[in-house]
Design an enzyme around this catalytic site. Structure first.
Site, PDB file in Angstrom:
ATOM      1  CG  HIS A 196     101.508  30.955  69.339  1.00  0.00           C
ATOM      2  ND1 HIS A 196     100.662  32.072  69.442  1.00  0.00           N
ATOM      3  CD2 HIS A 196     101.489  31.017  67.947  1.00  0.00           C
ATOM      4  CE1 HIS A 196     100.433  32.601  68.260  1.00  0.00           C
ATOM      5  NE2 HIS A 196     100.841  31.855  67.433  1.00  0.00           N
ATOM      6  CE  LYS A 249      93.855  35.380  62.343  1.00  0.00           C
ATOM      7  NZ  LYS A 249      95.228  35.062  62.038  1.00  0.00           N
ATOM      8  CG  HIS A 250      92.424  32.622  66.813  1.00  0.00           C
ATOM      9  ND1 HIS A 250      92.643  34.038  67.251  1.00  0.00           N
ATOM     10  CD2 HIS A 250      93.444  32.343  66.220  1.00  0.00           C
ATOM     11  CE1 HIS A 250      93.840  34.637  66.764  1.00  0.00           C
ATOM     12  NE2 HIS A 250      94.268  33.370  66.077  1.00  0.00           N
ATOM     13  CG  ASP A 273      98.249  33.813  59.536  1.00  0.00           C
ATOM     14  OD1 ASP A 273      97.170  33.883  59.826  1.00  0.00           O
ATOM     15  OD2 ASP A 273      99.468  33.300  59.756  1.00  0.00           O
ATOM     16  NE  ARG A 275      96.858  38.234  66.708  1.00  0.00           N
ATOM     17  CZ  ARG A 275      96.831  37.059  66.617  1.00  0.00           C
ATOM     18  NH1 ARG A 275      97.707  36.435  67.711  1.00  0.00           N
ATOM     19  NH2 ARG A 275      96.502  36.169  65.537  1.00  0.00           N
ATOM     20  CG  ASP A 323      95.597  28.977  65.173  1.00  0.00           C
ATOM     21  OD1 ASP A 323      96.525  28.940  64.248  1.00  0.00           O
ATOM     22  OD2 ASP A 323      95.659  29.441  66.166  1.00  0.00           O
ATOM     23  NE  ARG A 374     102.486  36.285  59.021  1.00  0.00           N
ATOM     24  CZ  ARG A 374     102.783  35.907  60.180  1.00  0.00           C
ATOM     25  NH1 ARG A 374     103.727  36.624  60.690  1.00  0.00           N
ATOM     26  NH2 ARG A 374     102.140  35.159  60.958  1.00  0.00           N
TER      27      ARG A 374
END
Length: 401
Positions: free
Chosen positions: A236, A223-224, A129, A194, A306, A137
Site C-alpha cells: 500500500h 491474491k496477491h 474484499d 491473512r 490490485d 467488510r
C-alpha cells in the site's frame, strides 16, 4: 467488427509507465454477398455464428464502451442514487465495495448493490474484499478468519468459505476478492495474519478448499499474485521486492496459486510486487508474469490488478500518473484495472479516455482490449444468467473437449 479480424503481433514491454508495442494488420476480406429470399430467414455469417455470447456482445461495442468495460471503479458513499448515477455515467464494468459503501445491515446492502446494476442483461462485476478477520467488510461475518484457519483441516476451510461466499452473494455481490493465496511463516510479515497456510503445501490445500467452498455462490479471486509472502513490505505504501528466482518460486510460493487455479478460481489479482530476478517491474505491470500465469499455471480467467492507487502510494515518480498506470496494466495483460486510493468520480472516466487514446494510437493493440473485455463480459453474462441461482463455472474444463 470487420468480416475478418485483424491479426496483430504484440511486443509490449512495460517499464514504469512506458509501453512499446508493434503491430501489423491484415487486410480484411470482402464480406460474402447476401442472397435475398422472400421466405427464408438469413442465417448469421460463419464469423458471427462462431463467436461466443461474450464475443458477440463485445463485437458490437463502440471503442469507448469496450474501454469502460475493463475498468472497475469506486466512490465512497452509501447513497444509492449517487452510486447508480456513477455507474450510468461511467459505464464501467465493475465496482469495488469498501467500508465506506457498507450500510449497517445485510438488507440495506442488498438494496445498494441492486442500485449499482443499470442493465440487468449485462450486470457489472460488483466485488468486495471479504477475507474474514483483519480484512472484513461485512460486520455480520463471524466465520473463522484466515488466521484461525491456518492450522485447520481442509474440510473446515471449505465450510468456512462456503458460508462466507453465501453471505457475500446474499448481499447481491457476485465477486469476492477474498482468498489470499500468499504464504509465509513469518509472524512479522505484513500479510501473515491473512494467509491460509504457513507452508506452501498447507496453503495450497487450504486455498483449493476455499475456492471449492465459494463455488456456485461467488466468483473466487486469488491474491496477491505471484505472492506477497516472499516480498517483505506493505504494497500500500511501497513496491515490496524479492530476489527469489523463478525456479525457487515454482516450488514454493507458486503452489497455492496453482492449487487455486486448478480448483477453478475465476479471477487472479496481480500484486504490486517486484520479483526482480524475473522482472524488475511490479507483477501488475509485467507481461512476463502474465505469461507465466497463463502458460505455466494454465489460468484462463480474468486477470485483475490490485488497486492501482497503491502504485501512486509508493511515492515513486514513475507511478505518479494513474492513467498511465492503468494503460500499462492493460497492455501487460490485465483484463480489468481497479482504481480506488486517490481516485475521485472523475478518475474512471479519465482512465477510459486514456485507454481509448492508447488503442487509437496503437500503443495498446485493439485485440488486447477485445480479449480483456471478452473475459470480463463472460463473467458479467454468467451473473445475468444465474440471477439469484448458482453461478456457473467459467473456468472449468469443457467435458466435451
Amino acid at each position: 467488427m470487420t468480416a475478418a479480424r485483424r491479426s496483430i503481433l504484440l511486443a509490449a514491454v512495460v517499464a514504469a509507465a512506458a509501453i512499446v508495442c508493434a503491430s501489423c494488420a491484415a487486410a480484411p476480406s470482402a464480406k460474402p454477398s447476401a442472397i435475398s429470399s422472400p421466405t427464408a430467414t438469413a442465417a448469421p455469417t460463419p464469423e458471427v455464428a462462431d463467436l461466443t455470447p461474450a464475443e458477440q456482445v463485445v463485437s458490437t461495442m463502440p471503442l469507448r464502451e469496450r474501454a469502460a468495460s475493463v475498468v472497475m471503479g469506486h466512490i465512497p458513499t452509501t447513497d444509492a442514487v449517487a452510486l447508480r448515477s456513477y455507474m450510468a455515467s461511467t459505464d464501467v464494468g465493475g465496482f469495488l465495495l469498501l467500508g465506506a459503501n457498507i450500510p449497517a445491515d445485510e438488507a440495506a446492502l442488498a438494496g445498494l448493490t441492486a442500485a449499482l446494476t443499470v442493465d440487468p442483461a449485462q450486470p457489472p462485476l460488483i466485488a468486495v474484499d471479504q477475507e474474514g478477520g483483519d480484512v472484513s467488510r461485512l460486520a455480520w461475518d463471524d466465520l473463522p478468519s484466515p488466521l484461525e484457519l491456518q492450522q485447520a483441516d481442509a474440510a473446515t476451510v471449505e465450510a468456512a468459505y462456503a458460508g462466507r461466499g453465501a453471505l457475500v452473494r446474499q448481499a447481491g455481490i457476485p465477486v469476492n476478492f477474498g482468498i489470499v493465496a500468499d504464504v509465509t511463516a513469518d509472524p512479522d510479515s505484513f500479510i501473515h495474519r491473512r494467509v491460509l497456510g504457513t507452508t506452501p503445501d498447507t496453503a495450497a490445500a487450504h486455498v483449493a478448499a476455499a475456492v471449492v467452498g465459494e463455488k456456485g455462490s461467488v466468483f473466487s479471486t486469488l491474491k496477491h499474485f505471484p505472492g506477497h509472502g516472499a516480498a517483505p513490505g506493505d504494497s500500500h505504501s511501497s513496491i515490496p521486492s524479492t530476489t527469489m528466482t523463478l525456479d525457487q518460486w515454482r516450488t514454493t510460493d507458486a503452489l497455492p496459486f496453482q492449487a487455486g487455479v486448478d480448483a477453478g478460481a475465476e479471477l487472479l489479482m496481480f500484486g504490486h510486487l517486484a520479483y526482480t530476478a524475473v522482472d524488475p517491474a511490479p507483477a501488475s505491470l509485467s507481461p512476463q508474469w502474465h505469461r507465466i500465469a497463463r502458460d505455466e499455471l494454465g489460468f484462463d480467467g480474468v486477470a485483475v490488478t490490485d488497486d492501482l492507487g497503491m502504485l501512486e502510494g509508493s511515492g515513486l515518480p514513475a507511478y505518479a500518473d494513474p492513467v498511465a498506470n492503468a494503460v500499462a496494466a492493460l497492455a501487460a495483460g490485465n483484463d480489468m484495472v481497479l482504481t480506488v486510493v486517490y481516485s475521485t468520480p472523475e478518475t474512471a472516466p479519465q482512465i477510459v479516455d486514456g485507454i481509448v487514446t492508447a488503442v487509437e494510437s496503437g500503443a495498446v493493440p485493439a485485440e488486447r482490449l477485445e480479449e480483456a473485455a471478452t473475459r470480463v463480459m463472460e463473467l458479467r453474462l454468467a451473473v445475468a444468467e444465474a440471477g439469484e441461482g448458482e453461478l456457473s463455472c467459467t473456468t472449468c474444463a469443457d467435458p466435451a473437449e
